[in-house]
Design an enzyme around this catalytic site. Structure first.
Site, short mmCIF file in Angstrom:
data_model
loop_
_atom_site.label_atom_id
_atom_site.label_comp_id
_atom_site.label_asym_id
_atom_site.label_seq_id
_atom_site.Cartn_x
_atom_site.Cartn_y
_atom_site.Cartn_z
N ASP A 146 -6.46 -4.12 -1.70
CA ASP A 146 -6.37 -3.31 -0.49
C ASP A 146 -7.44 -3.71 0.53
O ASP A 146 -8.64 -3.74 0.21
CB ASP A 146 -6.54 -1.84 -0.88
CG ASP A 146 -6.07 -0.88 0.18
OD1 ASP A 146 -6.08 -1.24 1.37
OD2 ASP A 146 -5.68 0.24 -0.18
N ASP A 218 0.58 3.72 5.51
CA ASP A 218 0.87 4.54 4.34
C ASP A 218 2.07 5.46 4.54
O ASP A 218 2.28 6.01 5.63
CB ASP A 218 -0.34 5.39 3.99
CG ASP A 218 -1.52 4.57 3.50
OD1 ASP A 218 -1.31 3.40 3.14
OD2 ASP A 218 -2.64 5.10 3.47
#
Length: 401
Positions: A146, A218
């Protein structure tokens, strides 16, 4: 005799190695579970074990779900030699991996190319080889990497040079790819950097070697988020295929305020997109209707079709979107989504235009959510409730011309 046996064994091993090399990691979109959507950074060893047990007991493993992925929050401190250790909530990562493997499943883990993860734990910057070696020794099978704090590092290093920032990002992901290769264990490599710099154009390059990459920000457990992210996948189909997939983020099926219709729609859309199917709910306590969606094998088969084609938007008609996905052996999946406002009761009447799908004449198919045989033609009217889906598989489509 000893020489011939040795030669025979060497030949068998070479053949096995060739077969393994010919079968790419993530030949179909990865399926499993990820801890973040429900547990966030508070996830524990017990939560992961419970998820693994639930995947077996619920039938999810037998339906194709394999990976049990720990997201952010497992990291502890590095020792004097720089080796990463897990925190008190994860007392023994090797034992956890063994527990997951003993159930016919695989373990995933999470890190960042930056100094810190999104939740503020230790990232892998400067320790890529050490971390990859540690993951392999633990028995890890999947890495989600990430961007997080590395994004801030890019900006501070080259504040007025976006091109240099992008080079830094590419190199950071390539560095971990090299480290994973040297660690000597097949590990699915998942890039999470939110679609920055059209990641689909470079992530599958052998230097980076990603197996999947996030294409958007997201997701959240609300119908409008699912719809927004799904529609952003239009135009990306040519970048997906066996071993490398567009990733519109983890599943929210069973989370938040998603209705049963929205759960079906969410799952159907991800299947049409050949997206990774990573459940994000509390598997140990999921409701029967949620399990029914996640284990609908006829829909999973659309996602896992070995042809590896991502679906595309065929056309829109007002509040209805029609998508198609080519399947192996000449089949075709057709999905009709009613994305209209849920405030208006009743169903939305819609007439399917087969010619716009490249089809001619009546088509015999199967409704994948009811199992019923259906006939598609240009004269039928589909009554579809708001935020619901009609998903049909046609095994022998009659094409125009």
């Amino acid at each position: 005799m000893r020489r011939s046996c040795t030669a025979w064994l060497a030949a068998v091993l070479c053949l096995a190695q060739g077969i393994a090399q010919a079968t790419p990691v993530a030949a179909t979109p990865p399926m499993g579970w990820n801890s973040w959507n429900y547990f966030a950074e508070k996830v524990t060893d017990a939560d992961v074990r419970a998820a693994a047990d639930a995947m077996v007991a619920s039938g999810m493993r037998d339906a194709g779900y394999v990976y049990v992925n720990i997201d952010d929050g497992w990291q502890g401190q590095r020792d004097a030699n720089g080796v990463i250790h897990s925190n008190a909530r994860f007392p023994d990562m090797k034992a956890l991996a063994d527990y997951v493997h003993a159930r016919g499943l695989k373990l995933g883990i999470y890190s960042s190319p930056g100094p810190k993860t999104c939740a503020g734990y230790a990232g892998s910057l400067g320790h890529e080889k050490q971390d990859a070696k540690t993951y392999a020794e633990w028995g890890v099978d999947y890495l989600k990497y990430d961007l997080c704090s590395f994004g801030e590092l890019m900006k501070s290093t080259a504040p007025s040079n976006p091109e240099q920032q992008m080079r830094m990002m590419h190199e950071a992901y390539a560095t971990m790819r090299t480290a994973l290769n040297e660690a000597g264990r097949p590990i699915v490599y998942s890039l999470c950097q939110y679609g920055v710099d059209a990641v689909w154009e470079w992530a599958a390059d052998p230097k980076v070697g990603a197996n999947l990459w996030r294409t958007t920000g997201d997701i959240a457990p609300h119908g409008e988020f699912v719809y927004a992210i799904a529609t952003m996948q239009a135009g990306l189909a040519n970048y997906a295929g066996p071993g490398h997939w567009n990733d519109p983020d983890m599943l929210e099926v069973g989370n938040g305020d998603l209705t049963e219709a929205e759960n079906r729609t969410h799952f159907s859309w991800w299947a049409m997109l050949a997206a990774p199917l990573l459940a994000g709910n509390d598997l140990a306590h999921m409701k029967p209707e949620v399990k029914a969606v996640l284990t609908r094998r006829e829909v999973i088969a659309i996602d896992q079709d070995p042809l590896g084609k991502q679906g595309t938007r065929a056309y829109t008609d007002g509040e209805v979107e029609v998508w198609t996905k080519p399947l192996s052996h000449g089949g075709l999946a057709v999905a009709v989504f009613n994305v209209g406002d849920t405030r208006y009761a009743g169903t939305h009447p819609f007439r399917l235009d087969l010619k716009r799908l490249g089809l001619h004449g009546k088509q015999q198919g199967t409704d994948l959510w009811t199992g019923n045989a259906v006939t598609l033609d240009d004269h039928q009217v589909v009554g579809l409730a708001s935020h619901d889906v009609w998903l049909v598989r046609i095994d022998a489509p009659h094409t125009a011309g």
